[in-house]
Design a protein around this motif. Structure first.
Motif, PDB file in Angstrom:
ATOM      1  N   ARG A  90       0.792  -1.181  -0.021  1.00  0.00           N
ATOM      2  CA  ARG A  90      -0.035   0.057   0.020  1.00  0.00           C
ATOM      3  C   ARG A  90       0.896   1.429   0.052  1.00  0.00           C
ATOM      4  NH1 ARG A  90       0.020   2.098   5.383  1.00  0.00           N
ATOM      5  NH2 ARG A  90       0.702   0.402   6.874  1.00  0.00           N
ATOM      6  N   ILE A  91       0.198   2.269  -0.320  1.00  0.00           N
ATOM      7  CA  ILE A  91       1.213   3.798  -0.196  1.00  0.00           C
ATOM      8  C   ILE A  91       0.152   4.693   0.305  1.00  0.00           C
ATOM      9  CG2 ILE A  91       2.544   3.226  -2.322  1.00  0.00           C
ATOM     10  CD1 ILE A  91       0.643   4.712  -4.004  1.00  0.00           C
ATOM     11  N   GLU A  92      -0.949   4.416   0.946  1.00  0.00           N
ATOM     12  CA  GLU A  92      -1.936   5.118   1.620  1.00  0.00           C
ATOM     13  C   GLU A  92      -2.246   4.709   2.872  1.00  0.00           C
ATOM     14  OE1 GLU A  92      -5.068   5.905  -1.069  1.00  0.00           O
ATOM     15  OE2 GLU A  92      -3.841   7.292  -2.276  1.00  0.00           O
ATOM     16  N   ASP A  93      -2.751   5.187   3.876  1.00  0.00           N
ATOM     17  CA  ASP A  93      -3.264   4.758   5.018  1.00  0.00           C
ATOM     18  C   ASP A  93      -4.712   3.825   4.782  1.00  0.00           C
ATOM     19  OD1 ASP A  93      -1.691   6.177   6.761  1.00  0.00           O
ATOM     20  OD2 ASP A  93      -3.060   7.543   7.215  1.00  0.00           O
ATOM     21  N   PRO A  94      -4.571   2.609   5.563  1.00  0.00           N
ATOM     22  CA  PRO A  94      -5.815   1.813   5.591  1.00  0.00           C
ATOM     23  C   PRO A  94      -6.965   2.769   5.865  1.00  0.00           C
ATOM     24  CG  PRO A  94      -4.085   0.689   6.357  1.00  0.00           C
ATOM     25  CD  PRO A  94      -3.573   2.145   6.370  1.00  0.00           C
ATOM     26  N   GLU A  95      -8.198   2.214   5.518  1.00  0.00           N
ATOM     27  CA  GLU A  95      -9.534   3.051   6.023  1.00  0.00           C
ATOM     28  C   GLU A  95      -9.417   2.764   7.224  1.00  0.00           C
ATOM     29  OE1 GLU A  95     -14.237   3.136   5.190  1.00  0.00           O
ATOM     30  OE2 GLU A  95     -12.872   2.022   3.839  1.00  0.00           O
ATOM     31  N   LYS A  96      -9.762   4.239   8.079  1.00  0.00           N
ATOM     32  CA  LYS A  96      -9.893   4.022   9.440  1.00  0.00           C
ATOM     33  C   LYS A  96     -11.396   3.548   9.969  1.00  0.00           C
ATOM     34  CE  LYS A  96     -10.287   8.099  11.577  1.00  0.00           C
ATOM     35  NZ  LYS A  96      -9.884   9.476  12.016  1.00  0.00           N
ATOM     36  N   SER A  97     -11.335   2.803  11.209  1.00  0.00           N
ATOM     37  CA  SER A  97     -12.407   2.281  11.706  1.00  0.00           C
ATOM     38  C   SER A  97     -13.331   3.381  12.020  1.00  0.00           C
ATOM     39  CB  SER A  97     -12.139   1.394  13.012  1.00  0.00           C
ATOM     40  OG  SER A  97     -11.414   0.247  12.466  1.00  0.00           O
ATOM     41  N   LYS A  98     -14.747   3.237  12.075  1.00  0.00           N
ATOM     42  CA  LYS A  98     -15.714   4.192  12.309  1.00  0.00           C
ATOM     43  C   LYS A  98     -15.490   4.459  13.796  1.00  0.00           C
ATOM     44  CE  LYS A  98     -18.888   2.992   8.676  1.00  0.00           C
ATOM     45  NZ  LYS A  98     -20.335   2.600   8.554  1.00  0.00           N
ATOM     46  N   ASN A  99     -15.672   5.756  14.258  1.00  0.00           N
ATOM     47  CA  ASN A  99     -15.924   6.232  15.689  1.00  0.00           C
ATOM     48  C   ASN A  99     -14.206   5.997  16.298  1.00  0.00           C
ATOM     49  OD1 ASN A  99     -18.447   6.840  15.300  1.00  0.00           O
ATOM     50  ND2 ASN A  99     -19.124   4.427  15.566  1.00  0.00           N
ATOM     51  N   VAL A 100     -13.454   5.993  15.659  1.00  0.00           N
ATOM     52  CA  VAL A 100     -12.116   5.987  16.154  1.00  0.00           C
ATOM     53  C   VAL A 100     -11.192   7.209  15.723  1.00  0.00           C
ATOM     54  CG1 VAL A 100     -10.045   4.718  16.037  1.00  0.00           C
ATOM     55  CG2 VAL A 100     -12.026   3.230  16.092  1.00  0.00           C
ATOM     56  N   LYS A 101     -10.754   7.811  16.992  1.00  0.00           N
ATOM     57  CA  LYS A 101      -9.846   8.946  16.754  1.00  0.00           C
ATOM     58  C   LYS A 101      -8.728   8.880  15.670  1.00  0.00           C
ATOM     59  CE  LYS A 101      -8.125  13.129  19.002  1.00  0.00           C
ATOM     60  NZ  LYS A 101      -7.777  13.826  20.230  1.00  0.00           N
ATOM     61  N   LEU A 102      -7.953   7.946  16.528  1.00  0.00           N
ATOM     62  CA  LEU A 102      -6.601   7.673  15.708  1.00  0.00           C
ATOM     63  C   LEU A 102      -6.773   6.573  14.767  1.00  0.00           C
ATOM     64  CD1 LEU A 102      -3.981   8.204  18.569  1.00  0.00           C
ATOM     65  CD2 LEU A 102      -4.257   9.741  16.585  1.00  0.00           C
ATOM     66  N   ASN A 103      -6.003   6.558  13.588  1.00  0.00           N
ATOM     67  CA  ASN A 103      -5.800   5.241  12.578  1.00  0.00           C
ATOM     68  C   ASN A 103      -4.594   4.679  13.137  1.00  0.00           C
ATOM     69  OD1 ASN A 103      -6.207   3.804  10.490  1.00  0.00           O
ATOM     70  ND2 ASN A 103      -5.909   5.024   9.027  1.00  0.00           N
ATOM     71  N   ILE A 104      -4.810   3.609  14.016  1.00  0.00           N
ATOM     72  CA  ILE A 104      -3.766   2.978  14.429  1.00  0.00           C
ATOM     73  C   ILE A 104      -3.162   1.872  13.576  1.00  0.00           C
ATOM     74  CG2 ILE A 104      -2.751   1.632  16.449  1.00  0.00           C
ATOM     75  CD1 ILE A 104      -4.521   3.259  18.251  1.00  0.00           C
ATOM     76  N   ILE A 105      -1.948   1.626  12.994  1.00  0.00           N
ATOM     77  CA  ILE A 105      -1.776   0.597  12.107  1.00  0.00           C
ATOM     78  C   ILE A 105      -0.594  -0.093  12.556  1.00  0.00           C
ATOM     79  CG2 ILE A 105      -0.967   0.373   9.613  1.00  0.00           C
ATOM     80  CD1 ILE A 105      -1.618   3.289   9.134  1.00  0.00           C
ATOM     81  N   ASN A 106      -1.101  -1.496  12.652  1.00  0.00           N
ATOM     82  CA  ASN A 106      -0.228  -2.430  13.186  1.00  0.00           C
ATOM     83  C   ASN A 106       0.420  -3.256  12.063  1.00  0.00           C
ATOM     84  OD1 ASN A 106       0.068  -2.278  16.215  1.00  0.00           O
ATOM     85  ND2 ASN A 106      -2.257  -2.651  15.845  1.00  0.00           N
ATOM     86  N   ASP A 107       1.383  -2.658  11.348  1.00  0.00           N
ATOM     87  CA  ASP A 107       1.798  -3.300  10.080  1.00  0.00           C
ATOM     88  C   ASP A 107       3.153  -3.132  10.220  1.00  0.00           C
ATOM     89  OD1 ASP A 107       2.771  -4.093   7.623  1.00  0.00           O
ATOM     90  OD2 ASP A 107       1.449  -2.885   6.269  1.00  0.00           O
ATOM     91  N   PRO A 108       4.137  -4.026  10.335  1.00  0.00           N
ATOM     92  CA  PRO A 108       5.515  -3.646  10.802  1.00  0.00           C
ATOM     93  C   PRO A 108       6.452  -3.358   9.569  1.00  0.00           C
ATOM     94  CG  PRO A 108       5.245  -6.008  10.594  1.00  0.00           C
ATOM     95  CD  PRO A 108       3.766  -5.367  10.569  1.00  0.00           C
ATOM     96  N   ALA A 109       6.101  -3.613   8.092  1.00  0.00           N
ATOM     97  CA  ALA A 109       6.920  -3.325   6.984  1.00  0.00           C
ATOM     98  C   ALA A 109       8.211  -4.316   6.953  1.00  0.00           C
ATOM     99  CB  ALA A 109       7.650  -1.974   6.973  1.00  0.00           C
ATOM    100  N   PHE A 110       7.958  -5.243   7.869  1.00  0.00           N
ATOM    101  CA  PHE A 110       9.031  -6.294   7.808  1.00  0.00           C
ATOM    102  C   PHE A 110       8.640  -7.222   6.747  1.00  0.00           C
ATOM    103  CE2 PHE A 110      11.357 -10.056   9.169  1.00  0.00           C
ATOM    104  CZ  PHE A 110      12.705  -9.578   9.441  1.00  0.00           C
ATOM    105  N   ARG A 111       9.363  -7.447   5.645  1.00  0.00           N
ATOM    106  CA  ARG A 111       8.797  -8.362   4.820  1.00  0.00           C
ATOM    107  C   ARG A 111       9.821  -9.792   4.452  1.00  0.00           C
ATOM    108  NH1 ARG A 111       4.835  -6.110   6.107  1.00  0.00           N
ATOM    109  NH2 ARG A 111       3.599  -4.637   4.442  1.00  0.00           N
ATOM    110  N   ALA A 112       9.255 -10.791   4.083  1.00  0.00           N
ATOM    111  CA  ALA A 112      10.252 -11.988   3.367  1.00  0.00           C
ATOM    112  C   ALA A 112       9.956 -11.729   2.029  1.00  0.00           C
ATOM    113  CB  ALA A 112       9.113 -13.425   3.800  1.00  0.00           C
ATOM    114  N   LEU A 113      11.353 -11.802   1.410  1.00  0.00           N
ATOM    115  CA  LEU A 113      11.461 -11.650   0.006  1.00  0.00           C
ATOM    116  C   LEU A 113      12.057 -12.719  -0.681  1.00  0.00           C
ATOM    117  CD1 LEU A 113      12.811  -7.991  -0.156  1.00  0.00           C
ATOM    118  CD2 LEU A 113      10.490  -8.766  -0.147  1.00  0.00           C
ATOM    119  N   MET A 114      11.232 -13.408  -1.658  1.00  0.00           N
ATOM    120  CA  MET A 114      11.796 -14.664  -2.276  1.00  0.00           C
ATOM    121  C   MET A 114      12.279 -14.201  -3.754  1.00  0.00           C
ATOM    122  SD  MET A 114       9.445 -17.982  -3.346  1.00  0.00           S
ATOM    123  CE  MET A 114       8.424 -17.109  -4.327  1.00  0.00           C
ATOM    124  N   VAL A 115      13.337 -14.597  -4.047  1.00  0.00           N
ATOM    125  CA  VAL A 115      13.831 -14.525  -5.435  1.00  0.00           C
ATOM    126  C   VAL A 115      13.942 -15.856  -6.182  1.00  0.00           C
ATOM    127  CG1 VAL A 115      16.135 -13.876  -6.796  1.00  0.00           C
ATOM    128  CG2 VAL A 115      15.584 -12.509  -4.823  1.00  0.00           C
TER     129      VAL A 115
END
Length: 363
Positions: A90-115
């Motif tokens: 992704r290159i944008e924030d995921p859609e924020k849950s309703k009635n939630v002030k902050l968009n807390i994103i628990n995505d570590p950006a740690f990836r497994a790369l296969m060549v």
């Protein structure tokens, strides 16, 4: 406007909620610095966060962070939005849950790369068209299996694929099925080589996931066997599978010392492979290994002596140039470190079964 990805090391006690607050603080004043914060990733376990921001330059990004919340990034690299989305999803924030002030994103950006590499073993003249057809078929199957295991093809160049996975387990299982598919079809002129490494998108290098891509590339390129993984991938796989070990005998798991040697070897090779005067003693001096230790290590890890490894490395580079048809045979011979076109042709024929001149005629 340029797009930047930055790295923040998080102090103890900082959570994803705190990072969400910092992201919101950026958004509140970004207009003052002509910036646009697109999204972020947060890893509470590894204590890292990454921000994706459009900005006029790196200094504008630093000024924004400093005045929004005071957290100055450790490292900033310029990136391409398509590449970021391919690797990170992704290159944008995921859609924020309703009635939630902050968009807390628990995505570590740690990836497994296969060549995944489809490497040519022989080039028998009569099989050129069949070989190309087989490559097209395998390319399709790789794409289908990548989608099945929720992977994203981040880059495809010639017969090499870089695939990004959020889950190490998916990466390993996808690789296993790719190899099973290959082994069930008789294509003696081709072999699959697969390497999996894992890491974060921003390090001290200039490109996104550069360290991880290099490691996976080396694992797929030089380590003996069809399928090699780093020690980190092994540990993460077991962690995702309730400490169930990887038992498949065909998977070569490198330890940290072997990974260090692999990186050292490839760093040296990539600097000198075009030089025709390189000899085994140069390996020994630059890698810091005795002659006997270097030979033992190379045979154990790579399955080739230093001399054979260097020659095969040059021949594979030469094959890539021949496929592009940008140079004549003499030019390719000298560009790839061979002392003469005649010696190059002899080595090429021994490895691939035909003379390089026959290859250029039939492709």
């Amino acid at each position: 406007m340029p797009l930047f990805l930055d790295l923040h090391h998080l102090p103890e006690g900082i959570t994803a909620a705190h990072v969400a607050e910092m992201h919101q603080a950026d958004l509140d004043i970004e207009h003052k610095y002509n910036c646009r914060g697109l999204t972020y990733w947060c890893d509470e376990v590894r204590k890292t966060a990454f921000c994706l921001v459009e900005a006029p330059n790196k200094q504008a990004l630093i000024d924004l962070h400093e005045n929004a919340h005071g957290a100055i990034p450790t490292r900033i690299i310029e990136v391409n939005d398509t590449i970021v989305e391919s690797f990170l999803g992704r290159i944008e924030d995921p859609e924020k849950s309703k009635n939630v002030k902050l968009n807390i994103i628990n995505d570590p950006a740690f990836r497994a790369l296969m060549v995944v590499k489809l490497k040519t073993k022989t080039l028998r003249t009569k099989d050129f068209h069949l070989l190309k057809a087989a490559v097209r078929g395998y390319t399709t199957s790789i794409k289908v299996l990548t989608a099945k295991y929720n992977g994203r093809i981040a880059k495809q160049e010639a017969n090499t694929f870089i695939v990004s996975f959020d889950s190490v387990t998916n990466a390993v299982h996808c690789a296993m099925q790719i190899l099973d598919t290959h082994h069930n079809v008789i294509t003696p002129d081709l072999e699959f080589k697969i390497g999996i490494s894992a890491g974060v998108p921003v390090t001290n290098k200039d490109s996104i996931f550069e360290d991880t891509i290099n490691a996976a590339n080396y694992l797929s390129d030089i380590i003996k066997g069809d399928f090699s993984i780093s020690s980190v991938v092994k540990d993460l796989y077991e962690g995702e599978n309730q400490n169930k070990p990887i038992t498949k005998a065909s998977i070569h798991v490198l330890n940290t010392k072997e990974e260090d040697f692999m990186s050292l070897l490839m760093d040296y090779i990539e600097r000198v492979w075009t030089q025709p005067t390189i000899k085994v003693i140069d390996f020994e001096e630059n890698l810091g290994y005795s002659k006997s230790k270097l030979y033992r290590t190379m045979m154990h890890l790579v399955g080739k002596s230093p001399n054979v490894f260097l020659k095969d490395y040059r021949l594979e580079k030469a094959l890539l140039l021949l496929e592009k048809q940008h140079n004549n045979i003499s030019e390719i011979a000298y560009r790839t470190g061979f002392t003469s076109p005649a010696y190059f042709s002899k080595c090429f024929q021994k490895k691939y079964g035909i003379l390089p001149s026959n290859f250029t005629i039939n492709t």
